[in-house]
Design a protein around this motif. Structure first.
Motif, PDB file in Angstrom:
ATOM      1  N   THR A 135       0.864  -1.181   0.000  1.00  6.05           N
ATOM      2  CA  THR A 135       0.000   0.000   0.000  1.00  6.05           C
ATOM      3  C   THR A 135       0.898   1.227   0.000  1.00  6.05           C
ATOM      4  OG1 THR A 135      -0.220  -0.389   2.378  1.00  6.05           O
ATOM      5  CG2 THR A 135      -2.042  -1.044   1.002  1.00  6.05           C
ATOM      6  N   GLY A 138       1.050   3.080  -5.574  1.00  6.07           N
ATOM      7  CA  GLY A 138      -0.044   3.464  -6.470  1.00  6.07           C
ATOM      8  C   GLY A 138       0.285   3.168  -7.925  1.00  6.07           C
ATOM      9  N   ALA A 190       3.128   6.352   0.145  1.00  5.15           N
ATOM     10  CA  ALA A 190       1.799   6.851  -0.256  1.00  5.15           C
ATOM     11  C   ALA A 190       1.574   8.268   0.283  1.00  5.15           C
ATOM     12  CB  ALA A 190       0.713   5.908   0.251  1.00  5.15           C
ATOM     13  N   SER A 242      -3.287   4.604  -0.814  1.00  8.13           N
ATOM     14  CA  SER A 242      -2.226   4.357  -1.793  1.00  8.13           C
ATOM     15  C   SER A 242      -2.751   4.549  -3.218  1.00  8.13           C
ATOM     16  CB  SER A 242      -1.714   2.931  -1.580  1.00  8.13           C
ATOM     17  OG  SER A 242      -0.838   2.564  -2.586  1.00  8.13           O
ATOM     18  N   GLY A 245      -3.040   8.121  -3.830  1.00  6.53           N
ATOM     19  CA  GLY A 245      -1.702   8.678  -4.076  1.00  6.53           C
ATOM     20  C   GLY A 245      -1.264   8.447  -5.514  1.00  6.53           C
TER      21      GLY A 245
END
Ligand code: NAP
Ligand code: ZN
Length: 363
Positions: A135, A138, A190, A242, A245
């Protein structure tokens, strides 16, 4: 503007319950993974079952390391072409996901090792599917890949429209197996991406609801995910943050916050998210006069002051001792200045300011 060409399926069972979405992308898939996490997370098992249920054959290439090397991309490209694969599925953290993108582009365009950064040669791609198990990056919704060249010792990224995954399955259940270190490092990555959505000269208020929600969730849920690794709500919130992001940097790009961390990773093996986190305070203080309104209103909406934010960060950061000698700084400052991320800074950053940040964090 907000451009998200990736179809995102999010939630528990995202892949198990939607295998039919894989239909039509190809007949033989190359599954690009790291050494272990695709198996330990359960994502590889679900992916193979989904492919089998739709008559798509597959081959696993598990040769991706952290900070993927150009040699691994060429190895993956060769397997892809030799085995007649026509679809690439990245399963893992940012390293396998970025590698899947680079392998797709390298195979489709017949790129050699020295052409892997030549985005001007990218004219087609094999379809890319992304299944994140961390996480942080992205990468499942970005057009970027970050690669390392062991011959030059340099880590750098590229971005290209053809590298956007066509489909992403984001199942928070795949992240339960992350260690506390990977949870912290990727969560702080993130956080960097979301903050950079406020810093970037390409910032767009259209993204602010995602950015605010992502930062708020990380502040609240990262400590919970660390204390209770199987807390589904916390893992869910972290995966959503995430994803936000990734959507953010796909539009706004990353900044000095990222480019100053790459040499720390190349020289000392500092994990990507941790490298960002080590410089997070210094970069925020440098940028603050230029993005005061954006930052103050974001932090106010979470009811946290800048000093409370720094205290939260200090609590999460492990003790890090980096011996940044003069030779490291002399080599790294020009590399940072030349990196593509610098085009997104909120103001013009000087070599001396980059040097000062390295001096401030050296032990
Ligand atoms: P990563 O390098 O992909 O993986 C780090 C470690 O975590 C590996 O040891 C990996 O094991 C392990 N791991 C991954 N998922 C796990 C799970 N569910 N359970 C247990 N272990 C797990 O980490 P990352 O931080 O996600 O990716 C970092 C890379 O992405 C960097 O190269 C960074 O520059 C890049 N990046 C890309 C973008 C983008 O937009 N494309 C954005 C930011 C960063 P295995 O080796 O066994 O898989
Ligand atoms: Zn990052």
């Amino acid at each position: 503007m907000y451009h998200l060409p990736t179809r995102v399926v999010f939630g528990s069972g995202a892949l198990r319950e939607n295998p039919a979405l894989l239909k039509g992308f190809g007949k033989r898939a190359l599954l690009v993974t790291g050494a272990k996490s695709a198996v330990s997370s359960g994502a590889l098992r679900d992916c193979v079952a989904a492919l089998d249920s739709h008559g798509i054959s597959h081959l696993v290439f598990n040769g991706i390391t952290e900070n993927p090397e150009l040699d691994s991309i060429i190895a993956g490209k060769d397997i892809m072409l030799d085995e007649g694969c026509d679809l690439v599925i990245g399963i893992g953290g940012g390293s396998p996901l970025d590698s899947a993108k680079a392998i797709s582009l390298a195979a489709a365009n017949g790129l050699s090792r020295k052409e892997l950064y030549r985005t001007d040669l990218f004219s087609k791609a094999y379809p890319i599917v992304a299944i994140p198990t961390t996480t942080g990056t992205g990468s499942e919704v970005t057009q970027y890949a970050v690669l390392s060249d062991k011959e030059t010792g340099r880590k750098a990224g590229w971005g290209h429209e053809l590298a956007f995954p066509r489909l992403a399955f984001c199942d928070p259940g795949y992240t339960f197996s992350m260690s506390p270190e990977v949870t912290t490092n990727t969560g702080l990555d993130a956080l960097s991406h979301l903050l950079e959505g406020l810093y970037s000269c390409k910032r767009d208020p259209l993204l602010y609801p995602l950015i605010h929600s992502g930062i708020k969730d990380i502040i609240r849920y990262l400590p919970i995910a660390l204390a209770e690794p199987h807390n589904a709500g916390a893992r869910w919130a972290m995966m959503r943050a995430s994803l936000y992001g990734g959507i953010t940097i796909a539009q706004a790009g990353t900044t000095l916050q990222h480019s100053i961390g790459y040499p720390l990773t190349s020289a000392f093996g500092t994990p990507h998210g941790l490298a960002n986190a080590i410089v997070m305070r210094a970069v925020m203080e440098l940028y603050y006069p230029y993005v005061q309104e954006e930052l103050d209103s974001a932090l106010a909406s979470f009811g946290i002051s800048r000093s409370a934010f720094f205290a939260w960060l200090d609590e999460l950061l492990p003790p890090v001792s980096l011996h940044l000698d003069d030779a490291f700084i002399a080599k790294s400052v020009p590399e940072v200045m030349a990196s593509r991320n610098m085009a997104s800074n909120p103001m013009s950053v000087t070599p001396n300011q980059v040097r000062d940040i390295y001096l401030a964090i050296r032990s």
